[in-house]
Structures are given as C-alpha cells and as structure tokens.
Design an enzyme around this catalytic site. Structure first.
Site, PDB file in Angstrom:
ATOM      1  N   LYS A  81      50.353  26.791  33.854  1.00 21.64           N
ATOM      2  CA  LYS A  81      49.131  26.633  34.648  1.00 21.64           C
ATOM      3  C   LYS A  81      49.348  25.568  35.721  1.00 21.64           C
ATOM      4  CE  LYS A  81      44.114  25.951  34.056  1.00 21.64           C
ATOM      5  NZ  LYS A  81      43.031  25.661  33.094  1.00 21.64           N
ATOM      6  N   SER A 156      39.014  28.730  33.129  1.00 23.51           N
ATOM      7  CA  SER A 156      39.706  28.565  34.391  1.00 23.51           C
ATOM      8  C   SER A 156      41.149  29.042  34.365  1.00 23.51           C
ATOM      9  CB  SER A 156      39.685  27.084  34.779  1.00 23.51           C
ATOM     10  OG  SER A 156      40.426  26.305  33.840  1.00 23.51           O
ATOM     11  N   SER A 180      38.518  27.042  28.604  1.00 20.75           N
ATOM     12  CA  SER A 180      39.381  27.621  29.637  1.00 20.75           C
ATOM     13  C   SER A 180      40.694  28.202  29.137  1.00 20.75           C
ATOM     14  CB  SER A 180      39.674  26.586  30.722  1.00 20.75           C
ATOM     15  OG  SER A 180      38.508  26.299  31.453  1.00 20.75           O
TER      16      SER A 180
END
Length: 499
Positions: A81, A156, A180
């Site tokens: 990420k 997210s 997330s």
C-alpha cells in the site's frame, strides 16, 4: 493467465524453495499479469519491475548456493500500500500533495519485507491519506473491483485487495484505521487482518489518525496472512507505540485451526452488529457461517455491546481531530508539492494545501479543526474519547463471555462506483461493524464467507488485544470448512477480470 499467478503464497514458496520454479519466474508471471489486467483494475500506482526481478534473483542465487531461505515467504511477490515509505519507489499516500516524492528512508514494514526476501512488486492505490471506504478518493483515479469492474473494491486499501483478487499478487500489505483492510477484503473475497494496535510497527507509515492506524497482512488464505503477519509483526524501538512482546504464534494456530475442530471455543455473536441496514444476502451468509462454526464444535453465545452504536459518531470526531493535527505537516516548506502563489509563507501554504488536498481530506481537516477548537474541545473530542472508553469496556465484558466475537464485516456487498461518493454519511456507514475494533485497539480479521448475489461477503472475527492466535485458529477452521462445502470464492467464483 499463467498458472503460477493462481497459486497461493505458501504454495509458491514451496515451489521456489524446492527449486521447482525460480523466484524470477514467479515475479515475471505476476508482472505479466499486472500488465494484462491493471489497465482495467488500476490496483497499482507504481510497478517496480526491475527492482522486483532483481530482488527475486537474489533469492534464487541464495537458494542455489545452499543457503536456507530468509523466511518461509522468501521469493513470494507482494503489493505494498502506497502509505508506507520506500526509499526506492515514490510514496504518495494517494495524494497530489506528495506526487513524485521519494522518501529518504524505508518504513519498518518495508525493511522487514526486504529482509524476509519478499519481492515487492510495487505500490498500490488507496483513498487519499487512507480517508475513504471505496478508493474513489485517490488523486490518481479509481480502483475497480475485479469481481465487477463497475463496482468499488472498498477502501481505503482497495488497491491492495484488488491486486489479490485480480491475481496480480498473492500477498499485500494494507493499513486499517476504521476498517481499511477488512472492508476491502470483504468486498473482494480475500483475507484481511487488523492486528492489535502496536502489533505491527507504524514507523514510516504516513499517519492518518495516529491512535487508530494499524498496518496488517492481506492475502487469499488465512495461512498466507499468518505467514506474512509473522514477518511484519513484532517490537520496533523506532515506534513508541510498538508493543514490546513477541509476535503471537499465528502460523501454528492457523495450522491447528485448519484441522477443523473448534470444540471448547466460545464464539460471541454481537447483538448490535447485523440487524437493520444489513443487506439480506449478507445477513444470510452470516447465519450460514454461524451454523458452520457450530458444526465445527464452537459454542455460540449472544453478547451485547451497547455502546457500539455510538462508535461511528465517536470515530468521526476522533479521526478528523487527529487528521487535522497530522496533516499540518504538509506545509509546502519541506517536501512535496509547492504552489508559488503570494509573497508570504502563509499564502504559499494555503495555495499548496488548496491544490494538493482532495475534497474528502479537506472535509476531515475542517471537521477536526472545529472539534479541537477553543470552546468545543470538551463537547466534541473529549466526549468522543469517553465513548471510546465505553466501547473498550464493552469489549472487555464481551470477551469475558467469549473467546472471539463475530459479525458480518460490512453491511452490504460492494456498491457501484459513484453510488456514494457524494454522500459522505452513506459512505461512512460502510465501516459500521469494523470501527469498534479500531477504537478499542483490539484485533480483527475478515474471512470470505461466500457470495451474495454474485459478490463476495466477509465474516469478521474479533479477538482481544494480543489474541491473534485464537482469531487465526477460528478463521482457519471456518475457511477450511467453507472450502470443503462450497469452495473458496476466489477459486470457484468468477471475477470479471478472469473471464
């Protein structure tokens, strides 16, 4: 599709370490897969093909020389990420304000991945500064759900979850501030784990809300998540919130759980999570999961957590308040975007923040600044922290009655792109079941629990702080039983991008 990309991480590791295939072949297969489908999925913001092949080559050379693999996952590809700093790749946190920024240091998570010989394929897309539930708030475009490219992959960390579901990577790293990791896992039929707060170092993790953010493993199986958890977890003196205790033995617990016996395990069903507002197919899947757990020998116990209903409101005061403080550092003076407008530092700062931050980030900064302002601090932020304490007490009482707690991970399946992006409250409600764990700092995971109307659904398993072992055991037992009866969604389902 190259068959190597369909293998799970533990299977790939076995083949690499036995020299049946090379780590370079495995890396190349996944890079080819990214080239094939990521134009549609848009899971990646940066693909580090050359560095990935070089890293894989070092693993092959080490194995050929007779050295033991650096870790059980050495040579296995991973998607990271883009909120973790990496000295050899851009780190944007999904924001224009950090476009093109190359940090001078690696996050501890990145360092541990490299030391373990894991091949980092690149950086994945995300909602800007991890603020969002759909990956529609990225400054670099929307990520699409591989199951239905007209739908969101969650957020997210939608990029990491979509990369797994599209078979672009067998492993990924995400962060979980209010769900997330778990919510995208549920939306994409993958496994996502939020460790105990402090269980994985936050050094080099660009902060959204410092008391809530937690990095964790994402994978296609519970065992793969456990293997990755043991690589990235553990104490880090560079992180003052890091827990100075060994990583729980989650791999051993997973292998025990996979045998399918949950006799003596008390599973608490949270009364407040799963009623009104939950999609019928999601509720039906959850009921089937409960029946499966009972069949495995678990004792089901209904528990009440009465303050969970206030979790969403408390979270959306605490998080924006911490966002307001953390994002003050993006001031156009030291790094990142700089818009030269006006003569004073204040004018340059204002112009840069106006141009560099997206609407959701601005919304949360404004909310947080207001909540922290003179005359309102006690009424808003202070009250929210009191609710947080009550939620922690709810967990303590519930875990006195049960070893783990369960709920649906999300109220609905993945929703269409654009469906909620202009309705912040509707978007925030996606995190209804996941937020309490972040407020309390405890552990939780999402495991695929089948399909509802052709789209993946997740089962959330929650555990006490540092209770990851029992959580993984329950998750692995359920996964094994589900696969025996219906098959894994990612194996027997048909994601759109694989048709």
């Amino acid at each position: 599709m190259n068959e190597l990309t369909r293998l799970n991480a533990s299977e790939l590791a076995g083949k690499i370490h036995s020299r049946e295939v090379s780590a370079v072949e495995v890396a190349q297969a996944h890079l080819d897969r990214i080239a094939e489908v990521d134009g549609t999925v848009h899971a990646f913001l940066h693909v580090a093909a050359e560095a990935a092949l070089e890293s894989a080559g070092l693993v092959d050379a080490s194995i050929a020389a007779g050295s033991a693999p650096a870790s059980p996952l050495a040579g296995v590809p991973l998607a990271l990420k883009d909120v973790f700093t990496t000295s050899d790749m851009p780190t944007t946190a999904g924001s224009r304000i950090l476009e093109g920024w190359r940090p001078p240091y690696d996050a501890t998570v990145a360092t541990r991945l490299r030391e373990a010989g894991i091949t980092i394929l690149g950086k994945t897309n995300m909602d800007e500064f991890a603020m969002g539930s759909s990956t529609e708030h990225s400054a670099y475009g929307v990520t699409r759900n591989p199951w239905d490219t007209g739908r969101v992959p969650g957020g997210s960390g939608g990029g990491s979850a979509a990369a797994l579901a599209a078979f672009e990577a067998p492993l990924a790293i995400g962060t979980d501030t209010g769900g997330s990791i778990r919510q995208p896992a549920a939306f994409t039929g993958t496994v996502g784990v939020k460790p105990t707060y402090g269980g994985v170092s936050r050094y080099g993790l660009i902060a959204c809300a410092s008391s809530l953010d937690q990095g964790g493993p994402c994978a296609r199986t519970v065992l793969d998540a456990a293997l990755l958890h043991e690589v990235i977890g553990g104490h880090d003196p560079l992180d003052s919130t890091s827990i100075d205790q060994p990583v729980p033995s989650v791999v051993d617990a997973t292998r025990i759980g996979a045998a399918g016996d949950l006799s003596g395990v008390r599973v608490g069903v949270v009364r407040e999570l799963g009623g009104e507002g939950y999609q019928p197919g999601v509720r039906a899947s959850f009921d089937e999961a409960l029946a499966q757990l009972e069949k495995l020998g678990a004792e089901l116990v209904e528990v009440s957590c009465p303050h969970f209903e206030y979790g969403l409101a408390a979270y959306y005061l605490i998080l924006p308040s911490e966002v307001s403080s953390n994002l003050a550092r993006f001031d156009a003076m030291r790094y990142g975007l700089r818009v030269e407008k006006g003569a004073s530092a204040e004018e340059v700062m204002a112009a840069t923040r106006e141009a560099g931050f997206g609407p959701e980030v601005k919304r949360r900064i404004i909310l947080g600044t207001y909540a922290l302002s003179s005359g309102y601090y006690d009424a808003y932020y202070g009250q929210a922290q009191k609710v947080r304490t009550l939620i922690s007490r709810d967990f303590t009482a519930a875990f006195a009655q049960a070893d783990v707690l369960v709920s649906p991970t999300t109220p609905t399946t993945a929703f269409p792109i654009g469906d909620k992006v202009d309705d912040p409250l509707a978007m925030y409600l996606n995190d209804l079941a996941t937020i309490p764990t972040n407020l309390a700092g405890t552990a939780a995971m999402s495991v695929p629990s089948g399909l509802a109307e052709g789209l993946p659904v997740g089962l959330q398993v929650m555990a006490p702080a540092l209770g990851e072992a029992i959580m993984y055991r329950v998750g692995a037992a359920y996964e094994a039983a589900r696969d025996d009866e219906a098959g894994s969604p990612l194996i027997n389902g048909v994601p759109e991008v694989t048709r």
